[in-house]
Design a protein around this motif. Structure first.
Motif, PDB file in Angstrom:
ATOM      1  N   ALA A 190       9.115   5.244  50.026  1.00  0.00           N
ATOM      2  CA  ALA A 190       7.934   4.766  49.298  1.00  0.00           C
ATOM      3  C   ALA A 190       8.203   3.331  48.864  1.00  0.00           C
ATOM      4  O   ALA A 190       9.353   2.902  48.763  1.00  0.00           O
ATOM      5  N   GLU A 191       7.120   2.604  48.610  1.00  0.00           N
ATOM      6  CA  GLU A 191       7.236   1.248  48.080  1.00  0.00           C
ATOM      7  C   GLU A 191       6.262   1.116  46.924  1.00  0.00           C
ATOM      8  O   GLU A 191       5.119   1.549  47.028  1.00  0.00           O
ATOM      9  N   PHE A 192       6.747   0.549  45.811  1.00  0.00           N
ATOM     10  CA  PHE A 192       5.922   0.379  44.616  1.00  0.00           C
ATOM     11  C   PHE A 192       6.025  -1.058  44.132  1.00  0.00           C
ATOM     12  O   PHE A 192       7.025  -1.731  44.376  1.00  0.00           O
ATOM     13  N   ASN A 193       5.027  -1.509  43.416  1.00  0.00           N
ATOM     14  CA  ASN A 193       5.021  -2.857  42.867  1.00  0.00           C
ATOM     15  C   ASN A 193       5.505  -2.908  41.425  1.00  0.00           C
ATOM     16  O   ASN A 193       5.551  -3.975  40.834  1.00  0.00           O
ATOM     17  N   SER A 194       5.877  -1.788  40.853  1.00  0.00           N
ATOM     18  CA  SER A 194       6.251  -1.722  39.452  1.00  0.00           C
ATOM     19  C   SER A 194       7.669  -1.175  39.302  1.00  0.00           C
ATOM     20  O   SER A 194       7.977  -0.077  39.792  1.00  0.00           O
ATOM     21  N   ASN A 195       8.529  -1.939  38.619  1.00  0.00           N
ATOM     22  CA  ASN A 195       9.882  -1.445  38.353  1.00  0.00           C
ATOM     23  C   ASN A 195       9.861  -0.172  37.526  1.00  0.00           C
ATOM     24  O   ASN A 195      10.669   0.729  37.727  1.00  0.00           O
TER      25      ASN A 195
END
Length: 86
Positions: A9-14
């Motif tokens: 998965a890839e997310f924009n939020s740490n």
């Protein structure tokens, strides 16, 4: 060199990444600053590993039409000093 695995998965939020790791979705590599709270709370653990350094280059950015204030200039001076390796 080793084959790079595909991310699950890839997310924009740490914060979202930390929550997913804590929920067991899988490991992640994030900056110390991004995970400090989760480490302090015991939600995550840091794993030592042998391998290449994970240092990265960062950039200071601002609007083209913005003149830097004295405070902003001081921030850049501090950041430049902190990044020195000599």
């Amino acid at each position: 060199h080793a084959e790079r695995p595909e991310p699950i998965a890839e997310f924009n939020s740490n914060s979202t990444i930390c929550q997913c790791v804590a929920a067991g979705m899988g490991p992640a590599v994030l900056s110390q600053l991004a995970v400090a709270g989760s480490l302090d709370q015991g939600k995550l653990v840091e794993v030592e590993f042998e391998g290449p350094s994970l240092l990265r280059e960062i950039r200071a950015i601002w609007s083209r039409n913005h003149a830097l204030s004295a405070t902003e200039q001081k921030m850049l001076e501090i950041a430049s000093f902190a990044g020195r390796t000599d």
